[in-house]
Scaffold this motif. Structure first.
Motif, PDB file in Angstrom:
ATOM      1  N   GLU A 160      40.559 -19.250  21.815  1.00 10.12           N
ATOM      2  CA  GLU A 160      41.440 -19.008  22.966  1.00 10.12           C
ATOM      3  C   GLU A 160      42.790 -18.456  22.499  1.00 10.12           C
ATOM      4  O   GLU A 160      43.345 -17.536  23.085  1.00 10.12           O
ATOM      5  CB  GLU A 160      41.627 -20.333  23.710  1.00 10.12           C
ATOM      6  N   PHE A 161      43.286 -19.041  21.417  1.00  9.85           N
ATOM      7  CA  PHE A 161      44.595 -18.617  20.901  1.00  9.85           C
ATOM      8  C   PHE A 161      44.544 -17.171  20.417  1.00  9.85           C
ATOM      9  O   PHE A 161      45.455 -16.383  20.672  1.00  9.85           O
ATOM     10  CB  PHE A 161      45.038 -19.545  19.762  1.00  9.85           C
ATOM     11  N   LYS A 162      43.463 -16.826  19.743  1.00  4.97           N
ATOM     12  CA  LYS A 162      43.342 -15.446  19.237  1.00  4.97           C
ATOM     13  C   LYS A 162      43.247 -14.459  20.390  1.00  4.97           C
ATOM     14  O   LYS A 162      43.760 -13.353  20.326  1.00  4.97           O
ATOM     15  CB  LYS A 162      42.111 -15.321  18.338  1.00  4.97           C
ATOM     16  N   GLU A 163      42.579 -14.882  21.476  1.00  2.00           N
ATOM     17  CA  GLU A 163      42.389 -13.976  22.609  1.00  2.00           C
ATOM     18  C   GLU A 163      43.618 -13.872  23.500  1.00  2.00           C
ATOM     19  O   GLU A 163      43.919 -12.810  24.035  1.00  2.00           O
ATOM     20  CB  GLU A 163      41.187 -14.420  23.453  1.00  2.00           C
TER      21      GLU A 163
ATOM     22  N   PRO B 133      44.706 -23.231  25.199  1.00  2.00           N
ATOM     23  CA  PRO B 133      44.248 -23.419  26.577  1.00  2.00           C
ATOM     24  C   PRO B 133      44.892 -24.647  27.221  1.00  2.00           C
ATOM     25  O   PRO B 133      45.359 -25.540  26.519  1.00  2.00           O
ATOM     26  CB  PRO B 133      42.752 -23.660  26.402  1.00  2.00           C
ATOM     27  N   SER B 134      44.895 -24.678  28.563  1.00  2.00           N
ATOM     28  CA  SER B 134      45.295 -25.906  29.255  1.00  2.00           C
ATOM     29  C   SER B 134      44.165 -26.911  29.053  1.00  2.00           C
ATOM     30  O   SER B 134      43.044 -26.522  28.725  1.00  2.00           O
ATOM     31  CB  SER B 134      45.487 -25.630  30.746  1.00  2.00           C
ATOM     32  N   ILE B 135      44.475 -28.184  29.269  1.00  2.00           N
ATOM     33  CA  ILE B 135      43.444 -29.221  29.102  1.00  2.00           C
ATOM     34  C   ILE B 135      42.276 -28.949  30.045  1.00  2.00           C
ATOM     35  O   ILE B 135      41.126 -29.103  29.695  1.00  2.00           O
ATOM     36  CB  ILE B 135      44.025 -30.615  29.394  1.00  2.00           C
ATOM     37  N   ARG B 136      42.607 -28.507  31.260  1.00  2.00           N
ATOM     38  CA  ARG B 136      41.554 -28.266  32.245  1.00  2.00           C
ATOM     39  C   ARG B 136      40.623 -27.160  31.760  1.00  2.00           C
ATOM     40  O   ARG B 136      39.407 -27.268  31.836  1.00  2.00           O
ATOM     41  CB  ARG B 136      42.194 -27.860  33.562  1.00  2.00           C
ATOM     42  N   ARG B 137      41.205 -26.093  31.264  1.00  2.00           N
ATOM     43  CA  ARG B 137      40.411 -24.970  30.764  1.00  2.00           C
ATOM     44  C   ARG B 137      39.590 -25.403  29.548  1.00  2.00           C
ATOM     45  O   ARG B 137      38.416 -25.087  29.421  1.00  2.00           O
ATOM     46  CB  ARG B 137      41.379 -23.838  30.380  1.00  2.00           C
TER      47      ARG B 137
ATOM     48  N   LYS C  37      49.890 -22.585  17.646  1.00  6.75           N
ATOM     49  CA  LYS C  37      51.234 -22.970  18.100  1.00  6.75           C
ATOM     50  C   LYS C  37      51.193 -24.194  19.002  1.00  6.75           C
ATOM     51  O   LYS C  37      50.203 -24.451  19.668  1.00  6.75           O
ATOM     52  CB  LYS C  37      51.851 -21.819  18.901  1.00  6.75           C
ATOM     53  N   LYS C  38      52.314 -24.883  19.065  1.00  6.39           N
ATOM     54  CA  LYS C  38      52.437 -26.013  19.980  1.00  6.39           C
ATOM     55  C   LYS C  38      52.207 -25.519  21.404  1.00  6.39           C
ATOM     56  O   LYS C  38      52.798 -24.525  21.810  1.00  6.39           O
ATOM     57  CB  LYS C  38      53.851 -26.584  19.857  1.00  6.39           C
ATOM     58  N   PRO C  39      51.329 -26.206  22.167  1.00  5.00           N
ATOM     59  CA  PRO C  39      51.045 -25.710  23.517  1.00  5.00           C
ATOM     60  C   PRO C  39      52.271 -25.795  24.415  1.00  5.00           C
ATOM     61  O   PRO C  39      53.074 -26.718  24.299  1.00  5.00           O
ATOM     62  CB  PRO C  39      49.931 -26.636  24.013  1.00  5.00           C
ATOM     63  N   GLU C  40      52.397 -24.827  25.302  1.00  5.84           N
ATOM     64  CA  GLU C  40      53.592 -24.764  26.148  1.00  5.84           C
ATOM     65  C   GLU C  40      53.306 -25.115  27.603  1.00  5.84           C
ATOM     66  O   GLU C  40      54.215 -25.310  28.383  1.00  5.84           O
ATOM     67  CB  GLU C  40      54.204 -23.356  26.067  1.00  5.84           C
ATOM     68  N   GLY C  41      52.021 -25.181  27.971  1.00  2.00           N
ATOM     69  CA  GLY C  41      51.695 -25.426  29.380  1.00  2.00           C
ATOM     70  C   GLY C  41      51.959 -26.859  29.803  1.00  2.00           C
ATOM     71  O   GLY C  41      52.106 -27.761  28.972  1.00  2.00           O
ATOM     72  N   CYS C  42      52.027 -27.062  31.121  1.00  2.00           N
ATOM     73  CA  CYS C  42      52.259 -28.404  31.669  1.00  2.00           C
ATOM     74  C   CYS C  42      50.968 -29.045  32.161  1.00  2.00           C
ATOM     75  O   CYS C  42      50.973 -30.180  32.610  1.00  2.00           O
ATOM     76  CB  CYS C  42      53.239 -28.334  32.837  1.00  2.00           C
TER      77      CYS C  42
END
Lengths: 105, 172
Positions: free
Chosen positions: A56-59, A64-68, A99-104
């Motif tokens: 996911e990160f490469k793409e 990703p979010s936890i839900r995804r 990287k450290k995830p940024e989503g909520c």
């Protein structure tokens, strides 16, 4: 494994312990960081999560979010929290060398 | 890396007393966000907040389009400037609240924000606890069977404070 021992694997970490370059990531590094996070053994199921996060990160350039993550990787929420106790998004991202995830979410 | 800050928040108890879409989501997002960071989380639904737990209403929460002075026409899909007010009389027209809610839900889905029932399940699976207020249940003549399965218990205020021991309490 301590921070210094992880450093001996020739990997650059930012001040919060995340890899600065995901290309440096190896399974050995994943095991070392997991150990530091209190995860003694990385199982196949851990690697389902780790591999999905790296893909996911490469793409997309972000984790990703936890839900995804749960919907797409096939690892349900309960199992995800059991695999990475005490904060799955950040721990898994760190172990996966992204990287450290940024989503909520 | 584990958080070594001795002041780091370890537990939160969130009170949700509103049943509108915009009233419920902040509680859900904050509780889920807490669990994502390994923080223990309780949500206590009271008064109209119970709409978020009732089987019959859980997936039909609406944005308040009447008497909501913060609402504007900028809802992304309409393309108006954010300073354009949303006339409260327009909001009173049948169907407008449904439309606005539908639009907002679409935008949320794009951001990976789940529908309320799925969100409750996610929080519950993540180890968060979901509670309903006993007094509000009595007032609305509700039984635990009227609520979605992810509700852990019906609590009095005193019990809520008990389970909140050591936590930060957030009223959204």
């Amino acid at each position: 494994m301590s921070q210094i021992e992880i450093a001996e694997l020739n990997v650059d970490l930012d001040d919060q312990g995340y890899l600065t370059d995901h290309n440096q990531w190896t399974k050995e590094i994943a095991v070392a960081i997991a150990g530091e996070e209190g995860i003694i053994e990385l199982t196949d199921r851990h690697f389902v999560v780790i591999d999905f996060m790296r893909k996911e990160f490469k793409e997309t350039g972000t984790g990703p979010s936890i839900r995804r993550l749960t919907k797409q990787s096939g690892v349900p929420t309960k199992e995800l929290y059991a695999l990475f106790p005490g904060g799955p998004a950040k721990k898994a991202a760190r172990i996966a060398g992204i990287k450290k995830p940024e989503g909520c979410i | 890396m584990s958080n070594n800050n001795p002041d780091a928040i370890k537990k939160v108890s969130i009170i949700c007393a509103n049943g509108s879409l915009e009233g419920v989501y902040p509680s859900l997002i904050m509780a889920n966000g807490a669990r994502m960071d390994g923080i223990e989380a309780n949500i206590f639904f009271t008064f109209f907040g119970l709409n978020a737990l009732m089987k019959k209403t859980v997936n039909s929460l609406k944005v308040a389009t009447v008497g909501n002075s913060a609402l504007n026409m900028a809802m992304p899909m309409m393309g108006f400037p954010i300073t354009t007010p949303f006339p409260t009389l327009l909001g009173a027209i049948p169907g407008v609240s449904n439309l606005a809610s539908w639009m907002m839900k679409n935008e949320m889905e794009k951001l990976d924000i789940p529908p309320v029932d799925e969100f409750l399940e996610m929080i519950s699976d993540a180890g968060g606890k979901i509670y309903a207020c006993k007094l509000a249940m009595d007032m609305f003549k509700l039984k635990i069977d009227d609520l979605v399965d992810h509700v852990d218990d019906v609590l009095t205020v005193g019990q809520f404070y008990e389970i909140s021991a050591g936590s930060s309490i957030i009223f959204t």
